[in-house]
Design an enzyme around this catalytic site. Structure first.
Site, PDB file in Angstrom:
ATOM      1  N   CYS A   2       0.822  -1.208   0.000  1.00  0.00           N
ATOM      2  CA  CYS A   2       0.000   0.000   0.000  1.00  0.00           C
ATOM      3  C   CYS A   2       0.860   1.264   0.000  1.00  0.00           C
ATOM      4  CB  CYS A   2      -0.881   0.047   1.239  1.00  0.00           C
ATOM      5  SG  CYS A   2      -1.926  -1.386   1.413  1.00  0.00           S
ATOM      6  N   ARG A  27       4.917   0.317  -6.248  1.00  0.00           N
ATOM      7  CA  ARG A  27       4.930  -0.517  -5.051  1.00  0.00           C
ATOM      8  C   ARG A  27       3.969  -1.696  -5.163  1.00  0.00           C
ATOM      9  NH1 ARG A  27       6.901   2.439  -0.498  1.00  0.00           N
ATOM     10  NH2 ARG A  27       5.547   1.324   0.941  1.00  0.00           N
ATOM     11  N   TRP A  74      -2.978  -2.577  -1.626  1.00  0.00           N
ATOM     12  CA  TRP A  74      -2.582  -3.941  -2.000  1.00  0.00           C
ATOM     13  C   TRP A  74      -3.315  -4.833  -1.012  1.00  0.00           C
ATOM     14  CZ3 TRP A  74       0.217  -8.212  -0.122  1.00  0.00           C
ATOM     15  CH2 TRP A  74       0.751  -9.075  -1.102  1.00  0.00           C
ATOM     16  N   ASN A 100      -1.315   1.759   5.727  1.00  0.00           N
ATOM     17  CA  ASN A 100      -0.442   0.721   5.157  1.00  0.00           C
ATOM     18  C   ASN A 100      -0.008  -0.157   6.316  1.00  0.00           C
ATOM     19  OD1 ASN A 100       1.626  -0.788   4.037  1.00  0.00           O
ATOM     20  ND2 ASN A 100       3.035   0.929   3.814  1.00  0.00           N
ATOM     21  N   GLY A 101      -0.276  -1.458   6.245  1.00  0.00           N
ATOM     22  CA  GLY A 101       0.123  -2.360   7.333  1.00  0.00           C
ATOM     23  C   GLY A 101      -1.016  -3.305   7.669  1.00  0.00           C
ATOM     24  N   GLU A 488      18.036 -16.458  -9.614  1.00  0.00           N
ATOM     25  CA  GLU A 488      17.632 -15.088  -9.927  1.00  0.00           C
ATOM     26  C   GLU A 488      17.037 -15.003 -11.345  1.00  0.00           C
ATOM     27  OE1 GLU A 488      17.047 -12.573  -8.307  1.00  0.00           O
ATOM     28  OE2 GLU A 488      17.116 -10.923  -9.728  1.00  0.00           O
ATOM     29  N   LYS A 492      13.270 -13.756 -12.057  1.00  0.00           N
ATOM     30  CA  LYS A 492      12.942 -12.641 -12.967  1.00  0.00           C
ATOM     31  C   LYS A 492      11.899 -13.081 -13.981  1.00  0.00           C
ATOM     32  CE  LYS A 492      14.099  -9.986 -11.321  1.00  0.00           C
ATOM     33  NZ  LYS A 492      14.863  -9.741 -10.156  1.00  0.00           N
ATOM     34  N   GLU A 495       8.417 -13.566 -12.365  1.00  0.00           N
ATOM     35  CA  GLU A 495       7.809 -12.309 -11.932  1.00  0.00           C
ATOM     36  C   GLU A 495       7.168 -11.532 -13.069  1.00  0.00           C
ATOM     37  OE1 GLU A 495      10.019  -9.786  -8.726  1.00  0.00           O
ATOM     38  OE2 GLU A 495      11.470 -10.659 -10.091  1.00  0.00           O
ATOM     39  N   HIS A 511      19.382 -35.791  -9.419  1.00  0.00           N
ATOM     40  CA  HIS A 511      18.681 -36.222  -8.208  1.00  0.00           C
ATOM     41  C   HIS A 511      17.179 -35.965  -8.299  1.00  0.00           C
ATOM     42  CE1 HIS A 511      22.551 -37.007  -6.401  1.00  0.00           C
ATOM     43  NE2 HIS A 511      22.950 -35.844  -6.905  1.00  0.00           N
ATOM     44  N   LYS A 610       6.412  -3.897  -4.671  1.00  0.00           N
ATOM     45  CA  LYS A 610       7.840  -3.584  -4.699  1.00  0.00           C
ATOM     46  C   LYS A 610       8.437  -3.645  -3.306  1.00  0.00           C
ATOM     47  CE  LYS A 610      11.675  -2.009  -6.509  1.00  0.00           C
ATOM     48  NZ  LYS A 610      12.490  -3.008  -7.234  1.00  0.00           N
TER      49      LYS A 610
HETATM   50  C1  F6R Z   1      12.450  -9.528  -7.141  1.00  0.00           C
HETATM   51  C2  F6R Z   1      12.420  -8.616  -6.021  1.00  0.00           C
HETATM   52  C3  F6R Z   1      12.087  -9.170  -4.685  1.00  0.00           C
HETATM   53  C4  F6R Z   1      12.871  -8.419  -3.602  1.00  0.00           C
HETATM   54  C5  F6R Z   1      12.432  -8.874  -2.208  1.00  0.00           C
HETATM   55  C6  F6R Z   1      13.234  -8.201  -1.123  1.00  0.00           C
HETATM   56  O1  F6R Z   1      12.744  -8.891  -8.343  1.00  0.00           O
HETATM   57  O2  F6R Z   1      12.613  -7.445  -6.171  1.00  0.00           O
HETATM   58  O3  F6R Z   1      12.306 -10.525  -4.616  1.00  0.00           O
HETATM   59  O4  F6R Z   1      14.227  -8.652  -3.786  1.00  0.00           O
HETATM   60  O5  F6R Z   1      11.064  -8.575  -2.038  1.00  0.00           O
HETATM   61  O6  F6R Z   1      13.138  -6.810  -1.239  1.00  0.00           O
HETATM   62  P1  F6R Z   1      14.220  -5.836  -0.626  1.00  0.00           P
HETATM   63  O7  F6R Z   1      15.479  -6.030  -1.371  1.00  0.00           O
HETATM   64  O8  F6R Z   1      13.646  -4.482  -0.785  1.00  0.00           O
HETATM   65  O9  F6R Z   1      14.354  -6.248   0.804  1.00  0.00           O
END
Ligand code: F6R
Length: 615
Positions: A2, A27, A74, A100-101, A488, A492, A495, A511, A610
């Site tokens: 949020c 976000r 959110w 937010n929370g 990673e 990506k 996502e 395995h 985000k």
């Molecule tokens: C993926 C991504 C998330 C963040 C994770 C931690 O592209 O961005 O997996 O890495 O939510 O976020 P931070 O780094 O802000 O603690």
């Protein structure tokens, strides 16, 4: 998660709040709303979907309002709907609240309030706060005091902004756990979940501390009646937070990596050391780390806590720190560490890695480590974030704001910043000689150039990506640092394209996962030359023998690989750990181009936030 924006001043408050909400879209959210005062009455407009949907619903007279609060939601309690969207108000329509929370004891509070006659119109926990503040205000007749009493009864995490018909031109703002920052303009004030909505107006901000209730007016803010001055000056420019001609923030941020890492190096490396001087150690600018050399020498172990992409950077950091400083490193999800009664003592150095510095799970783990007497250092991108303030010290990445939900430049920035830290540890602990430390610094300084070279092949990578865009599943394989890169790369792709992808340690294939291979399965393999090269080649052959389609990310000078795989993407291989940064570029581009090819909203992928400020 949020987003909150509040404004009071002389300007068109609703428009400024809506523009602020647009800055917070990254976000992640599913509905949006604003509340404003007109003719002494509270007006609330809410919409499911995007901020532009909200904008379309605004009545023309909204332009006259000079104070407003807004929100991007959110969903946590209750599905995305107009009724559940914020702001929420009390029954009489005198108080509007954005939140937010998560209010953990909302069910009990709601029952109490219902018994007192309050009628609820939504399924949210937030509506409780609106009714509660209104009730408490009846008793005390003072907005900040009513908010203070309300948060005394609320369990959980929150950032609230409150607007009331009783206090035209004033806002109340408070937080616990969720971020909130106030911006000081000329005769106008803003509050927001992060600095981005504030930057077009001012760079002078105050980060609220837990349980503070800020009383905001156009001319300034007060805490318990005392005037508050800005505590920080934000260094990011408003332009850095714009798309600057790129189709998406993700693409812009991928292309920003050479410049971002040059800046990081210039900020963190004071002197790379004089070549030919055996005593000429590199010098670093790590003063914000606030951990003495003695503490670093005495450290018995490093524990990394992080989530998501940052966790993958932590896995790469393990290899770096173990090699350069011969210090054992354990990499943990903060979410697990904090609830596991972990075995740590004051000799353990805890590294929190977080782009945002607001990730609830990582923050919880850092707090626990502090309670247990560990030194805590956070590797962060967002100045003034909660982790920056709560850790003993931090290593800022200086890569500029990352708006695309899928982390790109922050990931490579984390690797680079962690490498600086690893070299520093190696020097302080007497493991690295001056020439060894200098060589590693040189590798790091070389990286922006290598990224430029990798980006020069973007068209080739795009062509390959589009060839595989209709796959339903994909695998990513790697060994050593190739494994976290495989994780990673797969993250990506998941996502932004919604294709199911898995990152696997190539040694694990036999395995179990090899059962997944058939002629429809694209397998992206991190296949740079090095100690494990022969083994990776065997893995490639095993995949090919079962009909899988292999795309190799390979060394520029590997002459044999092309004959063994379906497609090759080459990167300049300097045979060092900085390859992990260089290999990240094609992985990011593959995910991006597949997602765009499939028509996905890459900057705002479905269901994602985000900044994950709740557990
Ligand atoms: C993926 C991504 C998330 C963040 C994770 C931690 O592209 O961005 O997996 O890495 O939510 O976020 P931070 O780094 O802000 O603690």
């Amino acid at each position: 998660m949020c987003g909150i924006v509040g404004y009071t001043g002389k300007g068109p408050a609703v428009e400024l709040v809506v523009r602020g909400l647009e800055k917070l879209e990254y976000r992640g959210y599913d509905s949006a709303g604003v509340a404003f005062l007109l003719g002494g009455k509270l007006r609330v407009v809410r919409a499911v979907g995007r901020v532009e949907d909200l904008r379309r619903k605004l009545p023309p007279e909204a332009a006259a309002a000079t104070s407003a609060i807004g929100h991007t939601r959110w969903a946590t309690h209750g599905r995305p709907s107009e009724l559940n969207a914020h702001p929420h108000s009390d029954g009489a329509g005198n108080f509007a609240v954005v939140h937010n929370g998560i209010i953990e004891n909302y069910a009990r509070l709601r029952e109490d309030l219902q018994r007192q006659g309050c009628v609820f119109t939504s399924e949210t926990d937030t509506e409780v706060a609106a009714h509660l503040i209104s009730r408490l205000h009846e008793a005390c007749g003072d907005l900040p005091r009513a908010v203070e009493r309300a948060i005394g009864m609320i369990e959980g995490t929150f950032a609230f902004a409150v607007l009331s018909t009783h206090y035209p031109g004033r806002l109340a703002a408070t937080r616990r756990g969720s971020p909130l920052v106030a911006g000081f303009g000329q005769g106008e004030m803003l509050v927001a979940s992060d600095a981005l909505p504030i930057l077009p107006t001012t760079h002078d901000v105050y980060y609220l501390k837990d349980d503070q209730v800020l009383d905001v007016e156009p001319g300034g803010a007060r805490l318990k009646g005392e005037a508050v001055a800005p505590s920080d000056h934000i260094h990011w420019s408003a332009e850095e937070a714009e798309r600057g001609g790129y189709e998406h923030f993700m693409l812009k941020e991928i292309h920003e990596q050479p410049a971002a890492l040059r800046k990081l190096a210039s900020k963190l490396i004071e002197d790379p050391g004089a070549p030919g001087d055996p005593g000429g150690f590199p010098r670093f600018r790590l003063d914000e780390m606030r951990v003495t050399a003695e503490d670093l020498r005495k450290a018995t172990r490093v524990v990394v806590v992080a989530q998501g992409t940052s966790y993958h950077a932590g896995l790469i950091a393990r290899n770096m720190i173990e090699r350069t400083a011969r210090l054992p490193v354990q990499v943990e999800y903060g979410s697990d560490f904090r609830y596991r009664d972990p075995i740590v003592d004051p000799g353990v150095l805890v590294l929190g890695i977080s782009q945002s510095g607001e990730t609830a799970d990582t923050l919880g783990a850092v707090r626990l480590a502090k309670e247990r007497g560990c030194r805590t250092v956070s590797v962060l991108n967002v100045q003034g974030s909660t982790m920056a303030r709560e850790s003993d010290g931090c290593v800022p990445m200086h890569v500029g704001p990352e708006i695309g939900v899928a982390s790109t430049k922050a990931f490579t920035g984390q690797i680079a910043a962690l490498y600086v830290l690893a070299i520093h540890l190696g020097v302080v602990r007497g493991v690295l000689t001056a020439p060894e430390a200098r060589r590693r610094v040189d590798d790091l300084l070389q990286v922006p150039q290598r990224i430029d070279e990798a980006l020069a092949q973007a068209a080739h990578v795009r062509e390959i990506a589009l060839k595989y865009k209709d796959a339903e599943h994909a695998l990513y394989l790697g060994r050593g640092t190739g494994f976290p890169l495989a994780l990673e790369g797969a993250l990506k792709l998941k996502e932004v394209s919604y294709i199911h992808a898995e990152g696997i340690d190539a040694a694990e294939m036999k395995h179990g996962p090899i059962a997944l291979i058939d002629e429809k399965m694209p397998v992206f393999v991190l296949a740079l030359q090095g100690r494990r090269y022969e083994k990776i080649v065997s893995n490639i052959q095993e995949v090919k023998a079962r009909g899988g389609r292999v795309i190799a990310i390979a060394s520029h000078d590997d002459r044999e690989i092309a004959a063994r795989v379906d497609d090759v993407i080459r990167v300049h291989d300097d045979r060092g750990i900085m390859n992990s940064i260089v290999c990240s570029i094609p992985l990011q581009l593959i995910a991006y181009h597949i997602a765009v090819g499939l028509g996905r909203d890459v900057d705002k992928p479905r269901n994602l936030a985000k900044s994950v400020t709740v557990e």
